[in-house]
Design an enzyme around this catalytic site. Structure first.
Site, PDB file in Angstrom:
ATOM      1  N   GLY A  21       0.830  -1.212   0.000  1.00  0.00           N
ATOM      2  CA  GLY A  21       0.000   0.000   0.000  1.00  0.00           C
ATOM      3  C   GLY A  21       0.860   1.255   0.000  1.00  0.00           C
ATOM      4  O   GLY A  21       0.538   2.242   0.664  1.00  0.00           O
ATOM      5  N   GLY A  25      -1.039   7.939   1.081  1.00  0.00           N
ATOM      6  CA  GLY A  25      -1.044   8.113   2.528  1.00  0.00           C
ATOM      7  C   GLY A  25       0.321   7.874   3.159  1.00  0.00           C
ATOM      8  O   GLY A  25       1.364   8.276   2.636  1.00  0.00           O
ATOM      9  N   GLY A  27       1.983   5.176   3.480  1.00  0.00           N
ATOM     10  CA  GLY A  27       2.840   4.272   2.697  1.00  0.00           C
ATOM     11  C   GLY A  27       3.627   5.015   1.641  1.00  0.00           C
ATOM     12  O   GLY A  27       4.787   4.673   1.363  1.00  0.00           O
ATOM     13  N   SER A 138      -2.109   0.035  15.101  1.00  0.00           N
ATOM     14  CA  SER A 138      -2.834   1.230  15.539  1.00  0.00           C
ATOM     15  C   SER A 138      -3.004   1.181  17.051  1.00  0.00           C
ATOM     16  O   SER A 138      -3.118   0.094  17.639  1.00  0.00           O
ATOM     17  CB  SER A 138      -4.205   1.250  14.865  1.00  0.00           C
ATOM     18  OG  SER A 138      -5.082   2.117  15.543  1.00  0.00           O
ATOM     19  N   TYR A 164     -11.917  -3.568  12.844  1.00  0.00           N
ATOM     20  CA  TYR A 164     -10.625  -2.871  12.683  1.00  0.00           C
ATOM     21  C   TYR A 164      -9.777  -3.045  13.941  1.00  0.00           C
ATOM     22  O   TYR A 164      -8.604  -3.432  13.858  1.00  0.00           O
ATOM     23  CB  TYR A 164     -10.867  -1.382  12.411  1.00  0.00           C
ATOM     24  CG  TYR A 164      -9.580  -0.603  12.208  1.00  0.00           C
ATOM     25  CD1 TYR A 164      -8.855  -0.711  11.022  1.00  0.00           C
ATOM     26  CD2 TYR A 164      -9.066   0.232  13.196  1.00  0.00           C
ATOM     27  CE1 TYR A 164      -7.672  -0.011  10.823  1.00  0.00           C
ATOM     28  CE2 TYR A 164      -7.890   0.941  13.013  1.00  0.00           C
ATOM     29  CZ  TYR A 164      -7.194   0.822  11.828  1.00  0.00           C
ATOM     30  OH  TYR A 164      -6.016   1.519  11.637  1.00  0.00           O
TER      31      TYR A 164
END
Ligand SMILES: NC(=O)c1ccc[n+]([C@@H]2O[C@H](COP(=O)([O-])OP(=O)(O)OC[C@H]3O[C@@H](n4cnc5c(N)ncnc54)[C@H](OP(=O)(O)O)[C@@H]3O)[C@@H](O)[C@H]2O)c1
Length: 285
Positions: A21, A25, A27, A138, A164
């Site tokens: 990815g 963003g 990445g 996260s 998530y």
């Protein structure tokens, strides 16, 4: 080092890094800075045509390859095409708070993107990895309530946010178990974690969570600072199982330092159970 930034990256000439990815963003910043420091960066993306303009604008030695981390066939194809040493594998790709959906393998899309696909990618690429595996997790792993009997949301009522949080806790536990296995086998390869705090990216543009980013304004990390924990975890001499995040209040923003994950993320029995459950999911998929 206090106030570490990308300007403090060492010379990475001769090193090869995969960033999943990596065309958008956090990445994209991660890929750009690693390439600027001299690394050969392979950017794995699910839609190469869409990603091409951003990746072609990056400096240095950057290669675009197709990799949909939620699709086990794509993961297997990417890994099968790999030859030669891979110094650092960065699991950056992720989705957050997305509606219930199943992948072509029948897996929960959010869990497959954030955890199950990356798990398989690590397994398949590990024989090539010389230095470390970095997983971008996260702070929301702290709210994870993993059900190892239903990792893939088959029997529970699906909750986009809980899926998530759970996938991010699964990442933390997988990293712990990976490090345990590496150490037990005498490998010098490290398994480390990074989290960006809360950073302004497109991660939640589709969901109500985008209000948090809008209201948070300058209290939150910008995308450049958000990528620093990943860059630090990928290049600095941190111990296996380090959890790198911003140094500010609540680890929301700031410069990267080694912090501690939640106690639930350090539970060795849970880590072994998640590992086994994920192996079964991958074998079925
Ligand atoms: N931003 C934050 O505050 C925050 C906080 C904690 C953790 N994180 C984590 O940071 C990582 C990067 O997120 P971000 O904030 O930079 O969000 P982003 O701007 O939405 O970027 C997510 C990236 O993941 C890629 N991706 C999604 N699904 C994929 C798939 N199946 N295969 C390959 N690539 C896929 C996207 O590619 P496409 O261009 O194809 O969509 C995009 O490049 C994620 O793991 C996220 O959970 C972010």
């Amino acid at each position: 080092m206090a106030n570490w930034t990308a300007a403090d990256l060492p010379d990475l000439t001769g090193r090869t890094v995969v960033v999943t990815g990596g065309a958008r963003g956090l990445g994209l910043v991660t890929s750009r800075e690693l390439a600027r420091a001299g690394a050969s960066v392979v950017v794995g993306v699910r839609d190469p045509e869409r990603a091409r303009p951003a990746v072609e604008a990056l400096p240095g030695d950057v290669e675009l390859r197709r990799l949909d981390v939620s699709d086990l066939t794509s993961v297997r194809e990417f890994a099968a095409a790999w030859s030669g040493p891979l110094d650092v594998l960065v699991h950056n790709a992720g989705v957050m708070d997305v509606p219930a959906a199943r992948t072509a393998d029948g897996l929960d899309l959010q869990t497959a993107t954030n955890h199950t696909g990356p798990f398989l990618l690590t397994q398949l690429l590990l024989p090539h990895v010389t230095d470390r595996v970095v997983a971008v997790t996260s702070q929301l792993h702290r709210l994870g309530r993993l059900d190892v009997a239903d990792l893939d949301w088959r029997t529970r009522r699906y909750s986009p946010l809980q899926a998530y949080r759970d996938s991010k806790l699964a990442q933390v536990l997988t990293s712990l178990e990976l490090q345990r296995r590496l150490t037990a086998s005498g490998s010098a390869v490290r398994s480390v974690l990074a989290h960006p705090g809360i950073a302004h990216t497109g991660l939640v543009d589709h969901s109500r969570q985008k209000l948090v980013l809008r209201l948070g304004g300058r209290l939150l990390n910008d995308v450049e600072h958000g990528a620093l924990p990943t860059l630090f975890a990928a290049t600095q001499d941190v111990p296996g199982n380090a959890y790198v995040g911003p140094d500010g209040l609540g680890s929301v923003k700031g410069h990267p330092v080694v912090r501690r994950p939640a106690r639930t993320g350090l539970d060795a029995d849970a880590a072994a159970a998640v590992w086994r459950a994920t192996e079964l999911l991958v074998a079925r998929g």
